[in-house]
Design a protein around this motif. Structure first.
Motif, PDB file in Angstrom:
ATOM      1  N   LYS A   1      -2.373 -32.838  41.598  1.00 11.24           N
ATOM      2  CA  LYS A   1      -2.640 -32.989  40.169  1.00 11.24           C
ATOM      3  C   LYS A   1      -1.556 -32.356  39.310  1.00 11.24           C
ATOM      4  CE  LYS A   1      -7.605 -32.442  40.486  1.00 11.24           C
ATOM      5  NZ  LYS A   1      -7.451 -31.743  41.736  1.00 11.24           N
ATOM      6  N   SER A   2      -0.608 -31.716  39.955  1.00  9.73           N
ATOM      7  CA  SER A   2       0.478 -31.134  39.164  1.00  9.73           C
ATOM      8  C   SER A   2       1.772 -31.251  39.965  1.00  9.73           C
ATOM      9  CB  SER A   2       0.169 -29.679  38.850  1.00  9.73           C
ATOM     10  OG  SER A   2       0.007 -28.975  40.044  1.00  9.73           O
TER      11      SER A   2
ATOM     12  N   LEU B   1       1.473   1.724  -3.529  1.00 12.86           N
ATOM     13  CA  LEU B   1       0.314   2.259  -4.241  1.00 12.86           C
ATOM     14  C   LEU B   1       0.105   3.736  -3.935  1.00 12.86           C
ATOM     15  CD1 LEU B   1      -2.265  -0.601  -3.921  1.00 12.86           C
ATOM     16  CD2 LEU B   1      -1.284   0.291  -6.012  1.00 12.86           C
TER      17      LEU B   1
ATOM     18  N   PHE C   1       4.799 -30.188  42.262  1.00 11.78           N
ATOM     19  CA  PHE C   1       4.991 -29.238  43.362  1.00 11.78           C
ATOM     20  C   PHE C   1       6.474 -29.186  43.712  1.00 11.78           C
ATOM     21  CE2 PHE C   1       0.549 -29.708  43.681  1.00 11.78           C
ATOM     22  CZ  PHE C   1       0.073 -28.615  44.373  1.00 11.78           C
TER      23      PHE C   1
ATOM     24  N   TYR D   1       0.819  -1.209   0.000  1.00 10.15           N
ATOM     25  CA  TYR D   1       0.000   0.000   0.000  1.00 10.15           C
ATOM     26  C   TYR D   1       0.852   1.258   0.000  1.00 10.15           C
ATOM     27  CZ  TYR D   1      -4.433  -2.270  -0.075  1.00 10.15           C
ATOM     28  OH  TYR D   1      -5.522  -2.978  -0.489  1.00 10.15           O
TER      29      TYR D   1
ATOM     30  N   ARG E   1       2.485 -19.569  35.874  1.00  6.20           N
ATOM     31  CA  ARG E   1       2.178 -20.078  37.205  1.00  6.20           C
ATOM     32  C   ARG E   1       2.822 -21.424  37.478  1.00  6.20           C
ATOM     33  NH1 ARG E   1      -2.926 -17.407  36.080  1.00  6.20           N
ATOM     34  NH2 ARG E   1      -3.094 -15.707  37.533  1.00  6.20           N
TER      35      ARG E   1
ATOM     36  N   LEU F   1     -11.797   9.925  19.722  1.00  5.07           N
ATOM     37  CA  LEU F   1     -11.708   8.601  19.092  1.00  5.07           C
ATOM     38  C   LEU F   1     -12.217   7.517  20.016  1.00  5.07           C
ATOM     39  CD1 LEU F   1     -10.640   7.037  16.643  1.00  5.07           C
ATOM     40  CD2 LEU F   1      -8.573   6.670  17.939  1.00  5.07           C
TER      41      LEU F   1
ATOM     42  N   MET G   1      -5.007 -28.701  42.478  1.00  6.09           N
ATOM     43  CA  MET G   1      -4.752 -27.263  42.423  1.00  6.09           C
ATOM     44  C   MET G   1      -3.242 -27.009  42.323  1.00  6.09           C
ATOM     45  SD  MET G   1      -6.377 -24.581  45.022  1.00  6.09           S
ATOM     46  CE  MET G   1      -7.952 -25.384  44.871  1.00  6.09           C
ATOM     47  N   PRO G   2      -2.795 -26.339  41.279  1.00  3.56           N
ATOM     48  CA  PRO G   2      -1.347 -26.121  41.145  1.00  3.56           C
ATOM     49  C   PRO G   2      -0.783 -25.279  42.282  1.00  3.56           C
ATOM     50  CG  PRO G   2      -2.480 -25.670  39.112  1.00  3.56           C
ATOM     51  CD  PRO G   2      -3.525 -25.860  40.142  1.00  3.56           C
ATOM     52  N   GLN G   3       0.528 -25.322  42.348  1.00  3.84           N
ATOM     53  CA  GLN G   3       1.197 -24.746  43.507  1.00  3.84           C
ATOM     54  C   GLN G   3       0.993 -23.244  43.633  1.00  3.84           C
ATOM     55  OE1 GLN G   3       5.281 -25.825  43.662  1.00  3.84           O
ATOM     56  NE2 GLN G   3       5.329 -25.607  45.856  1.00  3.84           N
ATOM     57  N   ASN G   4       0.928 -22.550  42.504  1.00  4.24           N
ATOM     58  CA  ASN G   4       0.945 -21.095  42.596  1.00  4.24           C
ATOM     59  C   ASN G   4      -0.428 -20.459  42.688  1.00  4.24           C
ATOM     60  OD1 ASN G   4       3.649 -21.031  42.556  1.00  4.24           O
ATOM     61  ND2 ASN G   4       3.789 -20.897  40.339  1.00  4.24           N
TER      62      ASN G   4
ATOM     63  N   LEU H   1      -6.840   4.593   0.152  1.00  7.77           N
ATOM     64  CA  LEU H   1      -5.789   3.562   0.169  1.00  7.77           C
ATOM     65  C   LEU H   1      -5.342   3.276   1.591  1.00  7.77           C
ATOM     66  CD1 LEU H   1      -3.719   4.544  -2.944  1.00  7.77           C
ATOM     67  CD2 LEU H   1      -4.906   2.407  -2.581  1.00  7.77           C
TER      68      LEU H   1
ATOM     69  N   GLY I   1      -6.720  -0.900  -3.890  1.00  7.04           N
ATOM     70  CA  GLY I   1      -5.499  -1.717  -3.938  1.00  7.04           C
ATOM     71  C   GLY I   1      -5.774  -3.168  -4.228  1.00  7.04           C
ATOM     72  N   CYS I   2      -6.980  -3.481  -4.658  1.00  9.76           N
ATOM     73  CA  CYS I   2      -7.261  -4.855  -5.077  1.00  9.76           C
ATOM     74  C   CYS I   2      -8.377  -4.797  -6.102  1.00  9.76           C
ATOM     75  CB  CYS I   2      -7.662  -5.711  -3.892  1.00  9.76           C
ATOM     76  SG  CYS I   2      -9.187  -5.179  -3.142  1.00  9.76           S
TER      77      CYS I   2
ATOM     78  N   ILE J   1     -15.114   4.700  19.242  1.00  8.59           N
ATOM     79  CA  ILE J   1     -14.955   3.252  19.354  1.00  8.59           C
ATOM     80  C   ILE J   1     -15.976   2.690  20.336  1.00  8.59           C
ATOM     81  CG2 ILE J   1     -13.388   1.456  20.157  1.00  8.59           C
ATOM     82  CD1 ILE J   1     -11.102   3.242  19.171  1.00  8.59           C
TER      83      ILE J   1
ATOM     84  N   LYS K   1     -10.493 -22.046  49.112  1.00  8.66           N
ATOM     85  CA  LYS K   1     -10.885 -23.417  49.405  1.00  8.66           C
ATOM     86  C   LYS K   1     -10.713 -23.722  50.902  1.00  8.66           C
ATOM     87  CE  LYS K   1     -10.141 -28.062  47.708  1.00  8.66           C
ATOM     88  NZ  LYS K   1      -9.221 -28.932  47.002  1.00  8.66           N
ATOM     89  N   GLN K   2      -9.653 -23.183  51.468  1.00  6.36           N
ATOM     90  CA  GLN K   2      -9.376 -23.506  52.861  1.00  6.36           C
ATOM     91  C   GLN K   2     -10.229 -22.693  53.833  1.00  6.36           C
ATOM     92  OE1 GLN K   2      -5.182 -22.990  53.133  1.00  6.36           O
ATOM     93  NE2 GLN K   2      -4.758 -25.154  52.780  1.00  6.36           N
TER      94      GLN K   2
ATOM     95  N   LYS L   1      -6.559 -21.449  46.568  1.00  5.40           N
ATOM     96  CA  LYS L   1      -6.272 -22.318  47.711  1.00  5.40           C
ATOM     97  C   LYS L   1      -6.829 -21.711  48.988  1.00  5.40           C
ATOM     98  CE  LYS L   1      -2.476 -24.649  49.891  1.00  5.40           C
ATOM     99  NZ  LYS L   1      -1.057 -24.587  50.164  1.00  5.40           N
TER     100      LYS L   1
END
Lengths: 587, 260
Positions: free
Chosen positions: A205-206, A118, A208, A115, A162, B45, B1-4, A131, B252-253, B49, B12-13, B9
């Motif tokens: 489950k993961s 162009l 540690f 472009y 994480r 602007l 539950m993953p460590q981080n 354009l 342009g096309c 939007i 949950k606790q 956590k």
């Protein structure tokens, strides 16, 4: 502390495709000029729109390039992480997503280039604008197609950041085994990781990570999810994480079995798992740990199972150990045993490696031979040997001054033998003085010295003026000056402004006004600020008006007449007439 | 539950704070007012939007509401024959469906009548020569002006060789040459990017046709072998006509509609 090689936390967030377009387009709007008129020369209009297209293209490239460079490449990270990412995010999908981003980047580059080319032929503002619009639209469409890849990459980024930071090179204990056999309980005993422990399978489950100290070294303990005994293809994502850790980390493997079978799996199945994953251990130090020893001991088992376990120990595949996290027995012993084994293993592998030769060359243990049979013992003076070590409680110890003081009745009681004390004090004082002298000499070796008196007074113009105004001083100065003048040839001169004022003042004070030194008058420029104004209030109003007028142009940072300016950079009349040897045939 | 995931956590606790739900409800209720304040405050602007986004959201919302309403409302089927006698003033009601079909038929007939060579864009804006050609001055004193540069999109066949620059009257810049067009099949309602074979006719002037200038309304021949169209005789068609529907120099096309 050992450093982590990979930091996946630094990956920048990946915006969604619509956000991406918004970010880039609003940046273009902010960072490029916004005003253009059809009356401008066409070159300027073209340049205006070309800049917009080019800037948008570059911003897209920059942002997409950042994504590509941020995400780790599976081929270049440690195989452990590569496999883990394969297990968690699917290698093909990951590569495909990054590849698509790269393709989109290239496509946008091409659109931008096309472009701009162009635009060079655009002959009106309308056409150029169309354009530009088309170019940005096509770039936005390309980005819109990347919606899914961007969404996927954002998910990956969040998960990746994480992940626990596992150092692949450091000393590591790897805990594995069937589900629910007490792996996490051991982990909690040994480290402060605080892994969740529940009485059901697959609580963990993961992966540690926990850390601990042993022999003043930092150790890493890795708790893995439980593994079941079946084919590799049938394993699910949770189990595969353990398998990747087992396959790639140079660690001591602690394989847990539950003799009490409270976990719900028989000892036979647990042992068959050990045998089936044994190839993964390689020749790393391996421990077969019988947990929950409070519930059941090895000796309580029937003969055949005992033999099966002992067979493993005898074959050298693993060392046996037992522990109970509940009663806290055997935990530390097991840990120490594993650490010792791993340390030994690491030293052995280092000795086998090729790098060790370079280091071994540097170490030299010299064992000198005996030259002759003469004894050369170390010399200690007699007096020193005879001297006794000072001991507070010994009645035959040396008597110190403080002992004398204590004997004469506590602090301040020194009237007994006063002269000796005074002598002692004197000698101490002289010693102190000498020391102070020495340190002073040391400090002022090459520094110019200024006396303290001068340093204290401030030499300012004000001080000087004050001094001059002092009457006594002035008198002496004036007298000397008039003496000098009377001896020299006299000529009447107009008085200088300074002398005039001075003369009036002196006259008022009643001193000899005639005895002033006379100089040629100096013309003094008068301030023109108040020229033509009657009084100070008028001046005030004028100044206010002046400030008010200037305010706006100052706010707008406009050019004023006091600003430096170059009106014409190359004035024609100064630069014409001297031409190079060009192609033109006329001069 | 993953460590981080320490937040999950903790929840949950220890559970959430006791007024969590109420706070959440209140925050949601407040959100409407916050949005409105935001919408009133922004300008420029960002406002553009934001408004566009809100507009499309509202349309979507109204559509879903309407869909739900339709689902709930009882709809009359056109075919249902009313039971019993119908008063005369209601007889027309059933006829409506038929009337629509009739008008469609008329339309169809008119279309056929209009002739075979009807094209989608029957009229085009005239383009002056000075818009298409830029004069290029030549000669030592730049006094000659017989050279022209074509400032529109062009198609140039594969075997074309430029004349020596000294004699070249029309320059067709490389940047404005096109080889492919986005062709829409009107019946399939699908668009394909097809290679251009030739320029059949430019409505502006025969000279433009000769030069291969591509403007709006130009008839081009495109290679449709990709589509696998077959004639009634069973031969594979590979060249077909299409008409350009956009201004290539603006976009342009090249977009075109296949003439079927």
């Amino acid at each position: 502390m050992s450093q982590t090689l990979y930091n996946f936390k630094r990956i920048h967030p990946v915006p969604t495709s619509s956000d991406f377009v918004d970010i880039v387009l609003s940046r273009t709007q902010r960072k490029t000029p916004t005003v253009v008129h059809p009356g401008y020369s066409i070159g300027r209009i073209r340049q205006f729109y070309m800049r917009k297209v080019k800037y948008t293209q570059e911003t897209f490239e920059e942002k997409l390039g950042l994504i590509i460079s941020d995400f780790p490449q599976l081929d270049s990270v440690h195989p452990f992480y590569a496999d883990l990412m394969n297990v968690l995010y699917d290698k093909d999908h990951y590569k495909l997503a990054l590849g698509q981003i790269n393709t989109a980047k290239n496509l946008i580059t091409n659109v931008g280039k096309d472009y701009v080319r162009l635009l060079k032929f655009g002959d009106s503002l309308y056409r150029c604008k169309q354009l530009k619009k088309a170019a940005m639209g096509r770039m936005a469409t390309i980005m819109k197609r990347q919606k899914d890849s961007l969404g996927y990459l954002e998910q990956v980024r969040m998960h990746l950041s994480r992940l626990p930071s596992i150092d692949t090179n450091t000393r590591t204990l790897l805990i594995c085994g069937y589900p629910n056999v007490g792996k996490s309980s051991f982990m909690n005993k040994v480290t402060r990781a605080d892994v969740e422990v529940q009485p059901y399978a697959f609580t963990t489950k993961s992966l540690f990570v926990g850390h601990m100290d042993y022999k003043y070294l930092r150790w890493q303990v890795l708790d893995t999810p439980g593994i079941l005994d079946h084919e590799l293809e049938e394993r699910n994502t949770i189990e595969m994480q353990s398998i990747t850790a087992l396959a790639h980390l140079r660690a001591a493997v602690l394989f847990f079995i539950d003799l009490s079978e409270q976990c719900g799996y028989s000892i036979e199945t647990q042992l068959s798992l050990f045998n089936s994953i044994k190839p993964l251990f390689g020749n790393r130090p391996t421990l077969l740990i019988m947990s929950k020893s409070d519930a059941k001991q090895l000796e309580d088992l029937p003969e055949e199972t005992q033999n099966m376990i002992k067979e493993i120990e005898n074959s050298g595949a693993a060392k046996l150990s037992r522990l109970s996290s509940y009663l806290d027995t055997g935990v530390m012993e097991t840990r120490n045993m594993a650490c010792e084994l791993l340390l030994q293993y690491r030293v052995d592998t280092k000795l086998k490696g090729s790098k060790i030769k370079e280091n071994l060359n540097k170490i030299n243990l010299s064992m000198p031979k005996k030259r002759d049979s003469v004894q050369r013992p170390s010399f200690i003076p007699e007096a020193v040997i005879g001297k006794q070590r000072y001991d507070m409680n010994d009645p035959n110890r040396r008597i110190l001054e403080r002992d004398i003081e204590a004997m004469s009745g506590g602090a301040g009681e020194i009237d007994e033998d006063e002269e000796r004390i005074i002598k002692l004090a004197k000698s101490i004082r002289t010693k102190k003085q000498i020391l102070a002298q020495q340190s002073r000499l040391k400090n002022n070796v090459n520094r110019p010295k200024v006396t303290n008196k001068i340093r204290a007074t401030k030499l300012t113009a004000q001080n000087f003026a004050d001094k001059l105004a002092n009457k006594d001083n002035l008198d002496t100065i004036n007298n000397t000056a008039s003496n000098l003048l009377s001896t020299s040839a006299k000529r009447k001169r107009s008085l200088s402004v300074a002398n005039k004022g001075l003369g009036d003042e002196l006259a008022r004070m009643g001193t000899n006004s005639g005895a002033q030194f006379e100089q040629r008058a100096v013309s003094v420029s008068r301030s023109r600020v108040d020229a033509g104004l009657k009084n100070s209030s008028m001046l005030d109003t004028v100044m206010k008006k002046h400030a008010k007028v200037q305010r706006k142009s100052n706010l707008l940072a406009k050019r004023g007449e006091s600003d430096r300016q170059i009106l014409t950079k190359m004035p024609k009349h100064l630069f014409s007439g001297k031409r190079g040897n060009g192609s033109n045939d006329y001069r | 539950m993953p460590q981080n995931e320490y937040i999950e956590k903790s929840i949950k606790q220890h559970g959430r704070r006791l007024d969590h739900d109420e706070r959440k409800r209140k925050r949601e209720a407040r959100q409407v007012h916050k949005d409105s304040q935001f919408a009133q405050k922004i300008h420029g602007l960002k406002a553009k939007i934001h408004n566009k986004k809100r507009h499309s959201e509202k349309i979507q919302m109204k559509k879903t509401i309407k869909m739900h309403e339709e689902k709930n409302a009882n709809q009359k089927t056109g075919d249902a024959v009313p039971e019993g006698a119908v008063p005369a003033y209601l007889l027309d009601r059933e006829g409506q469906q038929r009337a629509k079909i009739l008008s469609n038929m008329i339309k169809q007939k008119r279309k056929e009548k209009a002739g075979k060579w009807d094209v989608p864009l029957p009229k085009v804006r005239g383009i002056a020569e000075d818009e298409t050609f830029r004069v290029i001055k030549t000669g030592k004193r730049k006094s000659k002006s017989w050279k022209r540069m074509v400032t529109k999109a062009t198609f140039i066949g594969e075997g074309f060789t430029r004349k020596p620059p000294k004699y070249e009257r029309f320059i067709r810049p490389m940047a404005l040459r096109y080889k492919k067009a986005n062709v829409t099949h009107p019946e399939l309602k699908a668009t394909f990017q097809l290679p251009i074979i030739s320029v059949k006719k430019n409505p502006q002037s025969p000279m433009y046709t000769q030069l291969g200038v591509l403007t709006k309304g130009t008839i081009i021949e495109v290679n449709v072998s990709e589509l696998g169209l077959v004639t009634t005789g069973g031969k594979v068609v590979w060249g077909k006509y299409a008409q350009i529907t956009n201004n290539p120099e603006n976009d342009g096309c090249i977009n075109a509609v296949l003439l079927v």
